[in-house]
Design a protein around this motif. Structure first.
Motif, PDB file in Angstrom:
ATOM      1  N   GLY A   1      -4.454   1.087 -10.616  1.00  0.00           N
ATOM      2  CA  GLY A   1      -3.656   1.807  -9.981  1.00  0.00           C
ATOM      3  C   GLY A   1      -4.334   2.374  -9.109  1.00  0.00           C
ATOM      4  N   TRP A   2      -5.329   2.045  -8.076  1.00  0.00           N
ATOM      5  CA  TRP A   2      -5.826   2.722  -6.987  1.00  0.00           C
ATOM      6  C   TRP A   2      -5.078   2.434  -5.726  1.00  0.00           C
ATOM      7  CZ3 TRP A   2      -7.918   0.669  -2.544  1.00  0.00           C
ATOM      8  CH2 TRP A   2      -8.743   1.450  -1.734  1.00  0.00           C
ATOM      9  N   SER A   3      -4.973   3.227  -4.965  1.00  0.00           N
ATOM     10  CA  SER A   3      -4.604   3.009  -3.431  1.00  0.00           C
ATOM     11  C   SER A   3      -5.220   4.092  -2.613  1.00  0.00           C
ATOM     12  CB  SER A   3      -2.945   2.943  -3.170  1.00  0.00           C
ATOM     13  OG  SER A   3      -2.796   4.255  -3.537  1.00  0.00           O
ATOM     14  N   PRO A   4      -5.525   3.700  -1.258  1.00  0.00           N
ATOM     15  CA  PRO A   4      -5.999   4.647  -0.420  1.00  0.00           C
ATOM     16  C   PRO A   4      -5.072   5.776   0.294  1.00  0.00           C
ATOM     17  CG  PRO A   4      -5.787   2.364   0.678  1.00  0.00           C
ATOM     18  CD  PRO A   4      -5.243   2.082  -0.519  1.00  0.00           C
ATOM     19  N   SER A   5      -5.831   6.871   0.363  1.00  0.00           N
ATOM     20  CA  SER A   5      -4.944   8.282   0.845  1.00  0.00           C
ATOM     21  C   SER A   5      -4.604   8.095   2.029  1.00  0.00           C
ATOM     22  CB  SER A   5      -5.554   9.275   0.108  1.00  0.00           C
ATOM     23  OG  SER A   5      -6.584   9.611   0.770  1.00  0.00           O
ATOM     24  N   VAL A   6      -5.454   7.659   3.024  1.00  0.00           N
ATOM     25  CA  VAL A   6      -5.186   7.917   4.399  1.00  0.00           C
ATOM     26  C   VAL A   6      -5.110   6.566   4.997  1.00  0.00           C
ATOM     27  CG1 VAL A   6      -6.265  10.165   4.641  1.00  0.00           C
ATOM     28  CG2 VAL A   6      -7.556   8.192   4.839  1.00  0.00           C
ATOM     29  N   THR A   7      -4.277   6.508   6.117  1.00  0.00           N
ATOM     30  CA  THR A   7      -4.279   5.311   7.019  1.00  0.00           C
ATOM     31  C   THR A   7      -5.450   5.262   8.209  1.00  0.00           C
ATOM     32  OG1 THR A   7      -3.221   6.333   8.820  1.00  0.00           O
ATOM     33  CG2 THR A   7      -1.718   5.480   7.183  1.00  0.00           C
ATOM     34  N   VAL A   8      -5.909   4.221   8.715  1.00  0.00           N
ATOM     35  CA  VAL A   8      -7.085   4.508   9.704  1.00  0.00           C
ATOM     36  C   VAL A   8      -6.999   5.365  10.723  1.00  0.00           C
ATOM     37  CG1 VAL A   8      -6.708   2.360  11.217  1.00  0.00           C
ATOM     38  CG2 VAL A   8      -8.902   2.817  10.590  1.00  0.00           C
ATOM     39  N   GLU A   9      -5.661   5.557  11.156  1.00  0.00           N
ATOM     40  CA  GLU A   9      -5.565   6.589  12.317  1.00  0.00           C
ATOM     41  C   GLU A   9      -5.762   7.987  11.559  1.00  0.00           C
ATOM     42  OE1 GLU A   9      -3.640   3.807  11.923  1.00  0.00           O
ATOM     43  OE2 GLU A   9      -4.141   3.053  13.781  1.00  0.00           O
TER      44      GLU A   9
END
Ligand code: NAD
Length: 353
Positions: free
Chosen positions: A307-315
């Motif tokens: 259930g993991w996903s990153p919290s920020v986009t690269v920008e």
């Protein structure tokens, strides 16, 4: 829960240490304090009763036995490594000794401790590795690294990390040591040592110096904000299935040229030059030998199983990073004087054994 983190004075290890302490875990930071280490990375937790530091070298088995015996960890998160590809081209010996022999020592110290304590149920040895073990992908966006992609390392660094991954799997299969592995794409963020591409670009730009891009800048990397990686690592260490590996990536593929142009645009906005734009400083330099064309991670397993996903986009992550370097000159300025920083490394001309 007590976590033994190796390499906790480095870039990613320190993010793990800070996050683990913030979440109420007891943490022992084991680090040899090589050129790449900064204890100031963990200054924010240094006075916490949850935190302890042990200066020790993973090439020193006796020191590892002492740390295991003293601190009796529930989980090991093994990040200590020589990590800079260019340095691995100039001097591969340190990479073999630390990344391969050092990991062997960690496995043996952990196995000895685990057996002596009656093979505790929840014990975990989490080995932190890189997507570079999988080699280089063609441009086709449908082709991604999965957990079953065959290993094909092509630099001394990635070959040494691949070797350590194999040792960890073997200790799981042969001795039953409860191991779990993760392979991550390129990280960026605060406390990134100023020999890696993103801090080099930010700091050279601020100094009005050339922004060096290897080759034609078309090499593609999949960027992940370091604090999102630390979050994923704690999840894998605590909830990953024993014997399994997890690919971690931000699904943020960028060519090196696109990445540098994005950083320049952020700097133009946050810290404009007196004349011209930061992009004017971009300079193409001779490529790294054996420079892998493309890395791209398929993170489906860690997303669906944990259930993991990153919290920020690269920008968003790059803007946070640029702001952090603008506000933390006291951290990075002294590091520019460390051996090799600011020099072109990894051209094979200076290679030693
Ligand atoms: P880093 O170079 O910033 O930090 C490494 C740390 O390990 C340093 O504090 C150093 O002092 C310590 N260390 C080195 N040799 C040691 C030894 N012999 N004994 C004890 N400590 C020693 O590295 P990083 O970028 O934070 O990477 C951490 C781990 O994550 C590495 O295993 C690396 O392969 C892996 N990784 C890094 C990235 C990335 O983008 N930086 C991506 C995927 C995986």
């Amino acid at each position: 829960m007590k976590i033994l983190v190796t390499g906790g004075a480095g870039f990613i290890g320190s993010a793990v240490v800070r996050l683990a302490v913030a979440r109420g875990h007891r943490v022992v930071n084991l680090d040899a304090l090589t050129y790449a280490a900064c204890l100031s990375n963990v200054a924010s937790v240094a006075d916490s009763p949850l935190y302890a530091f042990e200066q020790a070298d993973i090439r020193d088995r006796a020191a590892l036995d002492r740390v295991f015996g003293t601190h009796q960890p529930d989980i090991v998160m093994h990040l200590a490594a020589e990590s800079h590809v260019d340095r691995s081209i100039d001097g591969p010996a340190d990479f073999i000794e630390t990344n391969i022999t050092g990991t062997f020592n960690m496995l043996e110290a952990a196995r000895t401790y685990w057996i002596a304590h009656g093979r505790p149920e929840g014990f975990r040895f989490h080995h932190i590795s890189t997507d570079e073990v999988f080699g280089s992908l063609p441009a086709d966006p449908a082709m991604l690294f999965t957990e079953t992609t065959p290993y094909d390392p092509r630099s001394p660094y990635s070959a040494s990390k691949a070797s350590s991954d194999h040792l960890v799997r073997a200790w799981g299969e042969t001795y039953g040591l409860p191991v779990v592995l993760s392979n991550c794409s390129n990280n960026y963020g605060p406390y990134h040592f100023p020999e890696k591409l993103i801090p080099v670009v930010i700091l050279n730009a601020l100094a009005g110096e050339a922004l060096p891009i290897y080759g034609d800048g078309s090499n593609i990397r999949d960027w992940l904000y370091v604090e999102d990686h630390a979050d994923a690592l704690l999840l894998v260490a605590q909830q990953g299935q024993t014997g399994r590996s997890y690919n971690i990536g931000g699904e943020n593929e960028r060519t090196n040229l696109q990445l540098v142009q994005t950083i320049c645009a952020i700097l133009d906005r946050l810290h404009p030059r007196e004349t011209g734009n930061y992009g004017d400083l971009i300079t193409f330099v001779t490529d790294r030998p054996g420079h892998d064309a493309r890395y791209a991670i398929d993170p489906s397993r860690i997303r669906s199983e944990l259930g993991w996903s990153p919290s920020v986009t690269v920008e968003e992550g790059l803007e946070r990073t640029v702001r952090w370097y603008l506000e933390n000159e006291d951290w990075w300025r002294p590091l520019l004087a460390r051996a090799g920083v600011g020099q072109r490394l990894g051209t094979t001309e200076k290679a030693t054994s």
